[in-house]
Design an enzyme around this catalytic site. Structure first.
Site, PDB file in Angstrom:
ATOM      1  N   HIS A 106       0.859  -1.188   0.000  1.00 33.99           N
ATOM      2  CA  HIS A 106       0.000   0.000   0.000  1.00 33.99           C
ATOM      3  C   HIS A 106       0.896   1.240   0.000  1.00 33.99           C
ATOM      4  O   HIS A 106       2.125   1.133  -0.136  1.00 33.99           O
ATOM      5  CB  HIS A 106      -0.946  -0.043   1.198  1.00 33.99           C
ATOM      6  CG  HIS A 106      -0.247  -0.311   2.511  1.00 33.99           C
ATOM      7  ND1 HIS A 106       0.652   0.572   3.075  1.00 33.99           N
ATOM      8  CD2 HIS A 106      -0.301  -1.387   3.352  1.00 33.99           C
ATOM      9  CE1 HIS A 106       1.089   0.074   4.220  1.00 33.99           C
ATOM     10  NE2 HIS A 106       0.551  -1.115   4.401  1.00 33.99           N
ATOM     11  N   HIS A 107       0.263   2.417   0.164  1.00 38.92           N
ATOM     12  CA  HIS A 107       1.044   3.656   0.073  1.00 38.92           C
ATOM     13  C   HIS A 107       2.150   3.733   1.130  1.00 38.92           C
ATOM     14  O   HIS A 107       3.158   4.410   0.936  1.00 38.92           O
ATOM     15  CB  HIS A 107       0.114   4.862   0.199  1.00 38.92           C
ATOM     16  CG  HIS A 107      -0.822   4.991  -0.960  1.00 38.92           C
ATOM     17  ND1 HIS A 107      -0.401   4.959  -2.278  1.00 38.92           N
ATOM     18  CD2 HIS A 107      -2.171   5.136  -1.013  1.00 38.92           C
ATOM     19  CE1 HIS A 107      -1.434   5.076  -3.087  1.00 38.92           C
ATOM     20  NE2 HIS A 107      -2.531   5.174  -2.345  1.00 38.92           N
TER      21      HIS A 107
ATOM     22  N   HIS B  99       4.050   1.236   2.089  1.00 39.08           N
ATOM     23  CA  HIS B  99       5.204   0.562   1.482  1.00 39.08           C
ATOM     24  C   HIS B  99       5.826   1.420   0.383  1.00 39.08           C
ATOM     25  O   HIS B  99       7.042   1.433   0.206  1.00 39.08           O
ATOM     26  CB  HIS B  99       4.780  -0.785   0.875  1.00 39.08           C
ATOM     27  CG  HIS B  99       4.269  -1.778   1.871  1.00 39.08           C
ATOM     28  ND1 HIS B  99       2.942  -2.121   1.946  1.00 39.08           N
ATOM     29  CD2 HIS B  99       4.901  -2.485   2.835  1.00 39.08           C
ATOM     30  CE1 HIS B  99       2.779  -3.028   2.909  1.00 39.08           C
ATOM     31  NE2 HIS B  99       3.955  -3.264   3.471  1.00 39.08           N
TER      32      HIS B  99
ATOM     33  N   GLY C 246       8.668   0.873   8.488  1.00 40.31           N
ATOM     34  CA  GLY C 246       7.678   1.917   8.727  1.00 40.31           C
ATOM     35  C   GLY C 246       7.475   2.173  10.217  1.00 40.31           C
ATOM     36  O   GLY C 246       7.414   1.232  11.015  1.00 40.31           O
TER      37      GLY C 246
ATOM     38  N   LYS D 245       4.854   2.937  11.506  1.00 42.31           N
ATOM     39  CA  LYS D 245       3.552   2.380  11.882  1.00 42.31           C
ATOM     40  C   LYS D 245       3.731   1.227  12.859  1.00 42.31           C
ATOM     41  O   LYS D 245       2.999   1.093  13.831  1.00 42.31           O
ATOM     42  CB  LYS D 245       2.865   1.897  10.607  1.00 42.31           C
ATOM     43  CG  LYS D 245       1.401   1.751  10.548  1.00 42.31           C
ATOM     44  CD  LYS D 245       0.629   0.937  11.528  1.00 42.31           C
ATOM     45  CE  LYS D 245      -0.354   0.081  10.808  1.00 42.31           C
ATOM     46  NZ  LYS D 245       0.160  -1.237  10.503  1.00 42.31           N
ATOM     47  N   ASP D 246       4.739   0.405  12.604  1.00 44.92           N
ATOM     48  CA  ASP D 246       5.061  -0.683  13.529  1.00 44.92           C
ATOM     49  C   ASP D 246       6.175  -0.219  14.454  1.00 44.92           C
ATOM     50  O   ASP D 246       7.330  -0.645  14.339  1.00 44.92           O
ATOM     51  CB  ASP D 246       5.473  -1.920  12.735  1.00 44.92           C
ATOM     52  CG  ASP D 246       4.353  -2.410  11.826  1.00 44.92           C
ATOM     53  OD1 ASP D 246       3.264  -2.702  12.348  1.00 44.92           O
ATOM     54  OD2 ASP D 246       4.552  -2.458  10.606  1.00 44.92           O
TER      55      ASP D 246
END
Lengths: 281, 281
Positions: free
Chosen positions: B34-35, B37, B149, B151-152
């Site tokens: 997705h964006h 990545h 990322g 995010k993680d």
């Protein structure tokens, strides 16, 4: 010969070699260098452009604190031996450099390779300690080749599995065991074998010879070969911790023995625990 | 773009780059790109001579077999996205290539970094799976840089600890979380968030905004910030699995909060479990 004590210095000192696509041979040791280590250094010297020796008594692979404490430390002599054998760089980190405080990394294999024989008697943490420090040393030095002695036969199999399973980009070279003229396998722990124990220490080699003789005499039965080995040790008044005839890849005990089988022994002799092994020819 | 499926082929295809001392950027992914990545690939493209993406749904990091089974697999679209983003080589191994039968290697960290938050709720085996596959991918591709990322967030800290403690010669780059226009953090699992759950999924970002607002309003009390976040989620009819304000390095819960603290959330939304995080400004 360059002596470096930090990861950063070792990497810096290898930068030019890597840039030139040189082959880099690593000889990982715990110091107390003997002729067995010299054979590793010699082969590395013959095969590689740059030879690095690491000297580090790795605490995480010792199950017995007394063994760790009394493990011989002879840095000055070790560095002289390394230089004499053409080593280019000696990497001599302290424990804090290899395991900074708070470090908890562990690289571990599971299964028979680390659970049996040495793993059963020293605890499988022994090999977890070995695989962890070897993975770290490989990442630090990034060698193209690394040299290990056949004296530690199980360790060789464990390191080969480590390289294969962790996809480490290094070629493992195995160097034959070097022996004293009377047959005793070279070991850093031999320094603690004194007086009559020195004669008794020959029990291990005698057992290896006895199993080979039994095989030469036509015996193909695993239990019979073990019995022949144990009997030979008894004449030296030494009892094995284990004596086994095993598959040279899986280390599983063999009931039917063919050429290529591995005979492995560990035995206490005086204040130390010695190991040895041979392949049935 | 080259697509390779074996370790040997990837190494072969990177040989010339390594010889030329090129920088090699690795973007490890589980596909379903997705964006988020794409942001990783874009930064790798800007910073490195050669960009490699790995696409591998790593079974050893899934604690929940259903989650593993239903993890989206969209190889064709992924390869198109990688090519569009300037990737040079896509490494797409199958499970047998990464974990040949009999493989038992595990690279593990211990302690709060792997035991708390995601580690507590998914089990610490989750991060053991992550560190093992990341160590393998690093050894396989030998990148100079690797992209993860934010995010993680906990995974980033775990990977940084892995690199430090295993002495892996790679620089970790952390890329900001990419969000949908309404604030939902991009995730491969969002594909399973449908209907009203799509609106409810905004609970996580709302909680992050609420903790920031509480902080902006003068609150410095960890428990009060958590309460503000949980209250915000309630309006979306979502209950967090955990919502914590923690030290951004150790992940220990904070009683007194300063700028730089990390707010981390996990919550079930419909059929999936979503995570998100933000740093208090």
């Amino acid at each position: 010969m360059l002596v470096v004590r930090t990861v950063a210095d070792l990497r810096e000192s290898l930068r030019a070699a890597r840039r030139a696509e040189a082959t880099i041979g690593l000889v990982p040791t715990m110091g107390a260098l003997h002729h067995g280590h010299e054979a590793l250094m010699e082969q590395a010297r013959r095969e590689c452009d740059v030879v690095v020796i690491s000297i580090f008594v790795n605490p995480t692979q010792f199950n017995d604190p007394t063994d760790l404490e009394r493990y011989p430390r002879t840095e000055e002599a070790d560095l002289a031996a390394a230089e004499r054998n053409g080593v280019d760089i000696a990497f001599v980190p302290d424990v804090a450099e290899m395991y900074p405080s708070g470090s908890s990394i562990e690289v571990r294999l599971d299964g028979p390779l680390v659970d049996t024989l040495e793993g059963a008697h020293r605890g499988s943490d022994h090999f977890h300690g070995v695989t962890t420090v070897v993975a770290k040393l490989f990442n630090i030095a990034q060698p193209t080749h690394a040299y290990f002695g056949q004296k530690d036969a199980q360790q060789v199999l464990v390191v080969q599995a480590l390289v294969r399973e962790l996809n480490l980009p290094v070629e493992i070279r195995v160097v034959d065991t070097v022996r004293e003229p009377d047959g005793l396998a070279m070991s850093s722990r031999n320094i603690h074998v004194k007086g009559d124990d020195r004669r008794r220490a020959l029990a291990l080699k005698a057992a290896l010879d006895a199993t080979q003789s039994a095989y030469d005499g036509g015996s193909r039965d695993g239990a019979a070969l073990v019995e022949a080995g144990v009997a030979a040790m008894k004449t030296y008044d030494v009892e094995p911790e284990y004596l086994a005839v095993v598959d040279p890849v899986t280390l599983e005990p063999l009931t039917e023995v063919d050429a290529g089988a591995l005979v492995v022994i560990a035995a206490p002799v005086g204040p130390v625990r010695l190991i040895d092994n041979a392949v049935i020819r």
